[in-house]
Design a protein around this motif. Structure first.
Motif, PDB file in Angstrom:
ATOM      1  N   ALA A  37       1.287  -1.041   0.143  1.00 12.29           N
ATOM      2  CA  ALA A  37      -0.145   0.018   0.058  1.00 12.29           C
ATOM      3  C   ALA A  37       0.775   1.598   0.255  1.00 12.29           C
ATOM      4  O   ALA A  37       0.592   2.235  -0.757  1.00 12.29           O
ATOM      5  N   PHE A  38       1.677   1.064   0.933  1.00 17.13           N
ATOM      6  CA  PHE A  38       2.688   2.432   0.836  1.00 17.13           C
ATOM      7  C   PHE A  38       3.616   2.473  -0.618  1.00 17.13           C
ATOM      8  O   PHE A  38       4.192   3.702  -0.941  1.00 17.13           O
ATOM      9  N   LEU A  39       3.887   1.511  -1.438  1.00 17.67           N
ATOM     10  CA  LEU A  39       4.166   1.639  -2.483  1.00 17.67           C
ATOM     11  C   LEU A  39       4.163   2.399  -3.886  1.00 17.67           C
ATOM     12  O   LEU A  39       4.325   2.405  -5.187  1.00 17.67           O
ATOM     13  N   LEU A 204       8.127   6.189   6.649  1.00 17.50           N
ATOM     14  CA  LEU A 204       9.146   7.632   5.707  1.00 17.50           C
ATOM     15  C   LEU A 204       9.521   7.510   4.291  1.00 17.50           C
ATOM     16  O   LEU A 204      10.721   6.386   5.202  1.00 17.50           O
ATOM     17  N   GLY A 205       9.114   7.640   2.650  1.00 18.13           N
ATOM     18  CA  GLY A 205      10.162   7.317   2.615  1.00 18.13           C
ATOM     19  C   GLY A 205      10.935   8.445   1.562  1.00 18.13           C
ATOM     20  O   GLY A 205       9.784   9.387   1.976  1.00 18.13           O
ATOM     21  N   ALA A 206      11.695   8.380   1.552  1.00 16.60           N
ATOM     22  CA  ALA A 206      12.434   9.652   0.398  1.00 16.60           C
ATOM     23  C   ALA A 206      12.957   8.889  -1.132  1.00 16.60           C
ATOM     24  O   ALA A 206      13.883   7.338  -1.304  1.00 16.60           O
ATOM     25  N   LYS A 207      12.593   8.999  -2.082  1.00 14.54           N
ATOM     26  CA  LYS A 207      13.053   9.239  -3.704  1.00 14.54           C
ATOM     27  C   LYS A 207      13.872   9.626  -4.219  1.00 14.54           C
ATOM     28  O   LYS A 207      14.339  10.635  -3.618  1.00 14.54           O
ATOM     29  N   PHE A 208      15.084   8.520  -4.611  1.00 17.81           N
ATOM     30  CA  PHE A 208      15.953   9.820  -5.457  1.00 17.81           C
ATOM     31  C   PHE A 208      17.158   8.980  -6.517  1.00 17.81           C
ATOM     32  O   PHE A 208      15.896   7.796  -6.869  1.00 17.81           O
ATOM     33  N   GLY A 209      17.881   9.030  -7.252  1.00 18.87           N
ATOM     34  CA  GLY A 209      18.258   8.883  -8.626  1.00 18.87           C
ATOM     35  C   GLY A 209      16.875  10.047  -9.860  1.00 18.87           C
ATOM     36  O   GLY A 209      16.971  10.874  -9.658  1.00 18.87           O
ATOM     37  N   GLU A 210      18.256   9.697 -11.024  1.00 20.16           N
ATOM     38  CA  GLU A 210      18.187  10.719 -12.395  1.00 20.16           C
ATOM     39  C   GLU A 210      16.282  10.953 -11.826  1.00 20.16           C
ATOM     40  O   GLU A 210      16.072  11.753 -12.685  1.00 20.16           O
ATOM     41  N   ASN A 211      15.944   9.624 -12.065  1.00 24.86           N
ATOM     42  CA  ASN A 211      14.000   9.725 -12.456  1.00 24.86           C
ATOM     43  C   ASN A 211      13.678   9.515 -11.124  1.00 24.86           C
ATOM     44  O   ASN A 211      12.532   9.137 -10.893  1.00 24.86           O
ATOM     45  N   LYS A 212      14.085   9.299 -10.108  1.00 19.90           N
ATOM     46  CA  LYS A 212      13.598   9.748  -8.752  1.00 19.90           C
ATOM     47  C   LYS A 212      13.331   7.916  -9.123  1.00 19.90           C
ATOM     48  O   LYS A 212      11.540   7.690  -8.497  1.00 19.90           O
ATOM     49  N   GLU A 213      13.937   7.089  -9.236  1.00 19.20           N
ATOM     50  CA  GLU A 213      13.760   5.018  -9.345  1.00 19.20           C
ATOM     51  C   GLU A 213      13.678   5.053  -7.922  1.00 19.20           C
ATOM     52  O   GLU A 213      13.072   4.195  -7.879  1.00 19.20           O
ATOM     53  N   PHE A 214      14.902   5.319  -7.685  1.00 22.07           N
ATOM     54  CA  PHE A 214      14.712   4.909  -6.097  1.00 22.07           C
ATOM     55  C   PHE A 214      13.856   4.872  -5.374  1.00 22.07           C
ATOM     56  O   PHE A 214      13.604   6.383  -4.907  1.00 22.07           O
ATOM     57  N   ALA A 259      13.001   0.279  -2.531  1.00 19.83           N
ATOM     58  CA  ALA A 259      12.786   0.254  -3.785  1.00 19.83           C
ATOM     59  C   ALA A 259      12.987   0.519  -5.235  1.00 19.83           C
ATOM     60  O   ALA A 259      13.949   1.831  -4.875  1.00 19.83           O
ATOM     61  N   TYR A 260      12.711  -0.112  -6.136  1.00 19.68           N
ATOM     62  CA  TYR A 260      13.096   0.714  -7.180  1.00 19.68           C
ATOM     63  C   TYR A 260      11.469   0.313  -8.414  1.00 19.68           C
ATOM     64  O   TYR A 260      11.018  -0.653  -8.188  1.00 19.68           O
ATOM     65  N   SER A 261      11.604   1.206  -9.446  1.00 23.08           N
ATOM     66  CA  SER A 261      10.712   1.709 -10.030  1.00 23.08           C
ATOM     67  C   SER A 261      11.226   1.974 -11.479  1.00 23.08           C
ATOM     68  O   SER A 261      12.311   2.451 -11.431  1.00 23.08           O
ATOM     69  N   LYS A 262      10.313   1.168 -12.507  1.00 24.61           N
ATOM     70  CA  LYS A 262      11.024   1.619 -14.198  1.00 24.61           C
ATOM     71  C   LYS A 262       9.329   0.976 -15.022  1.00 24.61           C
ATOM     72  O   LYS A 262       8.469   1.110 -15.129  1.00 24.61           O
ATOM     73  N   PRO A 263       8.414   3.251 -13.693  1.00 24.15           N
ATOM     74  CA  PRO A 263       7.212   3.376 -14.722  1.00 24.15           C
ATOM     75  C   PRO A 263       7.087   2.788 -16.737  1.00 24.15           C
ATOM     76  O   PRO A 263       6.028   1.978 -16.929  1.00 24.15           O
ATOM     77  N   GLU A 264       7.792   2.400 -17.112  1.00 25.25           N
ATOM     78  CA  GLU A 264       7.820   2.182 -18.578  1.00 25.25           C
ATOM     79  C   GLU A 264       7.484   0.773 -18.784  1.00 25.25           C
ATOM     80  O   GLU A 264       6.434   0.564 -19.679  1.00 25.25           O
ATOM     81  N   LYS A 268       7.846  -2.520 -10.347  1.00 26.81           N
ATOM     82  CA  LYS A 268       8.522  -2.509  -8.928  1.00 26.81           C
ATOM     83  C   LYS A 268       9.011  -3.083  -8.762  1.00 26.81           C
ATOM     84  O   LYS A 268       8.274  -4.866  -8.724  1.00 26.81           O
ATOM     85  N   ALA A 269      10.219  -3.276  -7.557  1.00 30.70           N
ATOM     86  CA  ALA A 269      10.851  -3.897  -7.088  1.00 30.70           C
ATOM     87  C   ALA A 269      10.809  -3.724  -5.802  1.00 30.70           C
ATOM     88  O   ALA A 269      11.270  -2.638  -5.428  1.00 30.70           O
ATOM     89  N   ALA A 270      10.536  -4.110  -4.620  1.00 32.70           N
ATOM     90  CA  ALA A 270      11.197  -4.002  -3.340  1.00 32.70           C
ATOM     91  C   ALA A 270      11.300  -5.136  -2.257  1.00 32.70           C
ATOM     92  O   ALA A 270      10.656  -5.926  -1.901  1.00 32.70           O
ATOM     93  N   LEU A 271      12.646  -4.224  -1.358  1.00 37.28           N
ATOM     94  CA  LEU A 271      13.146  -5.525  -0.490  1.00 37.28           C
ATOM     95  C   LEU A 271      13.191  -4.691   1.316  1.00 37.28           C
ATOM     96  O   LEU A 271      13.265  -3.424   1.061  1.00 37.28           O
ATOM     97  N   THR A 272      12.305  -5.352   1.613  1.00 33.32           N
ATOM     98  CA  THR A 272      12.054  -4.891   3.206  1.00 33.32           C
ATOM     99  C   THR A 272      12.191  -5.884   4.747  1.00 33.32           C
ATOM    100  O   THR A 272      11.962  -6.650   4.229  1.00 33.32           O
ATOM    101  N   TYR A 273      12.323  -4.965   5.516  1.00 36.55           N
ATOM    102  CA  TYR A 273      13.794  -5.300   6.632  1.00 36.55           C
ATOM    103  C   TYR A 273      12.519  -5.183   7.695  1.00 36.55           C
ATOM    104  O   TYR A 273      12.314  -3.863   8.032  1.00 36.55           O
TER     105      TYR A 273
END
Length: 473
Positions: A37-39, A204-214, A259-264, A268-273
């Motif tokens: 749900a958070f993703l 709380l999540g923070a996106k980063f990367g050239e296209n906010k993919e992480f 998490a990593y995403s590539k909308p095109e 979506k991939a997410a690893l949660t501990y």
């Protein structure tokens, strides 16, 4: 560049999966601690209701003797698995194009079992059978055991010195007489267990990367635990009649993930501990076998118990196959081999038997870690309707396993559907059929007490969700 998959239409299909993606059977696992749900993109909220009904039946052990592994098919044990339901809620929003916040509620761990009928897990009120079972066949009837104990106690009261044989008899038959009388007084009561937990997680999540993919995310977890256990019947030997109540209490842990995403391509991939959570809880125990040495054990003793709920790792993955089809995968690991419930009075009582070792016994423990794998496909049929299918495997947490939850994992197959009621509101429903693994039940001292085969169950889920875009340009 290849085909650009429309993520919005594909997640229509994906969301239907999570309504029935539940019912993990290993250890005390229930909800699977889903954080998807958070993703989701934009503003998102969901409410999920899950119902599970299982048929877990088998036979008790007719063998009486010292061989812990010996098994002889005995009386029928009717379905012990109580149906149960639980809820999951989630809400998430983007603060801007970098930061997101969310709150999740679920009921991650639990157990519900109830024995009834004419078997070794129900107090039958037969004092002779109880004495025979506890003494390993050395003493056949209650009157003989009570007579031996009475004469020894009279000798002590008159100042006599007990022989080594008399000391051994009092140590063994004294608790046996107390337990047999308790079984008689509790006639008709069956073994029962009820464990419930509740989690509230702030993220709380923070996106980063050239296209906010992480995206990295994390936050605190508040967890509430309570439990009730009744052990009844000759299967539990000297613990027949034991009762435990753990009062509800709350403690805290945390989660972290990436998490990593590539909308095109709708990837979506997410690893949660999730961390383990240490609880110090108030507990009340009754243990009839200890009434002679500890009089308060007959009516109830209050104390404290330390319980650590397990850490876990979840991996969630999805990718578009074509513009109307999505593939999904989920992998979950929980180290149940590190988990145990050790009530203080129960543990003290178990130390009276030197074969249980200097540390005594835990009431509940598991031999192996849990692995859960689910694979699914989602297909959009119309702009408003999507259907899903999935298959799953749960490794279980060992075999033999505790008699309070005698299942060794499962295989599953599920179907689901989602319908968009409006542009923002949708309803999803799903079902899953479960084939449970065969398992032998054992009590904490590793004596085999039951056998469960050819059992199954089903889970049903329904979800109401809301999603809206957010524009920060």
């Amino acid at each position: 560049m290849g085909a650009n998959f429309n993520l919005k239409t594909l997640t229509v299909a994906l969301a239907a999966l999570s309504a029935a993606s539940i019912a993990s059977a290993a250890g005390l696992d229930r909800s699977g601690q889903d954080i998807t749900a958070f993703l989701q993109d934009g503003v998102y909220a969901e409410a999920v209701y899950t119902y599970l009904d299982a048929d877990v039946s088998g036979y008790d052990n007719a063998y009486v003797g010292a061989d812990k592994n010996a098994y002889q098919q005995g009386n029928k044990i009717d379905d012990i698995a109580e149906s149960y339901d639980f809820f999951r809620y989630g809400v998430k929003a983007d603060i801007n194009d970098t930061f997101s916040v969310g709150v999740l509620y679920d009921e991650p761990f639990g157990a519900a079992a109830d024995y009834s009928g004419d078997n070794n897990f129900v107090a039958q009120g037969d004092r002779d059978a109880t004495i025979n079972a506890i003494s390993g066949g050395e003493v056949k009837d209650f009157a003989s055991a009570a007579n031996i104990v009475g004469k020894i106690q009279d000798k002590v009261e008159n100042g006599g010195t007990l022989t080594a044989i008399e000391q051994a008899q009092l140590k063994k038959l004294g608790p046996a007489v107390a337990v047999a009388q308790a079984d008689y007084n509790m006639e008709g009561e069956g073994t029962n267990v009820e464990v419930r937990t509740e989690n509230i997680t702030a993220i709380l999540g923070a996106k980063f990367g050239e296209n906010k993919e992480f995206q990295v995310y994390g936050g605190p977890v508040a967890q509430r635990v309570q439990a009730d256990v009744k052990l009844r019947g000759t299967a539990y030997q000297a613990a027949n009649g034991y009762t435990m109540n753990i009062n509800a209490g709350q403690d805290y842990g945390w989660l972290a993930g990436i998490a990593y995403s590539k909308p095109e391509i709708a990837l979506k991939a997410a690893l949660t501990y999730r961390s383990e959570i240490d609880h110090n809880l108030n507990v009340s125990e009754i243990f009839p076998a200890l009434a002679g040495a500890i009089p308060a054990a007959a009516t109830g003793m209050n104390g404290e118990i330390d319980i650590t709920t397990p850490k876990s790792v979840n991996f969630d993955f999805q990718t578009g196959i074509n513009p109307t089809m999505l593939a999904t995968a989920k992998v979950r690991w929980v180290p149940w081999s590190d988990f145990e419930i050790v009530p203080p009075l129960y543990n003290t009582g178990s130390k009276a038997d030197p074969t249980n070792g200097p540390d005594g016994l835990s009431l509940v423990s598991y031999d192996k870690d849990q692995w859960l794998v689910e694979l699914g496909l989602a297909k959009r049929l119309t702009p408003a309707l999507a259907v899903t299918g999935n298959i799953g495997w749960d490794s279980g947490a060992g075999n033999p396993v505790t008699s309070l939850g005698p299942i060794e994992g499962y295989y599953s197959a599920g179907l689901g559907a989602k319908y968009n009621l409006t542009e923002n509101w949708a309803i999803s429903a799903g079902g899953k059929y479960l084939w449970f693994g065969d398992a032998k039940g054992q009590i904490p001292n590793k004596f085999a007490v039951s056998n469960f085969e050819d059992n199954d169950g089903f889970a049903l889920g329904v979800k109401l969700s809301y999603q809206a875009k957010q524009n920060f340009n």
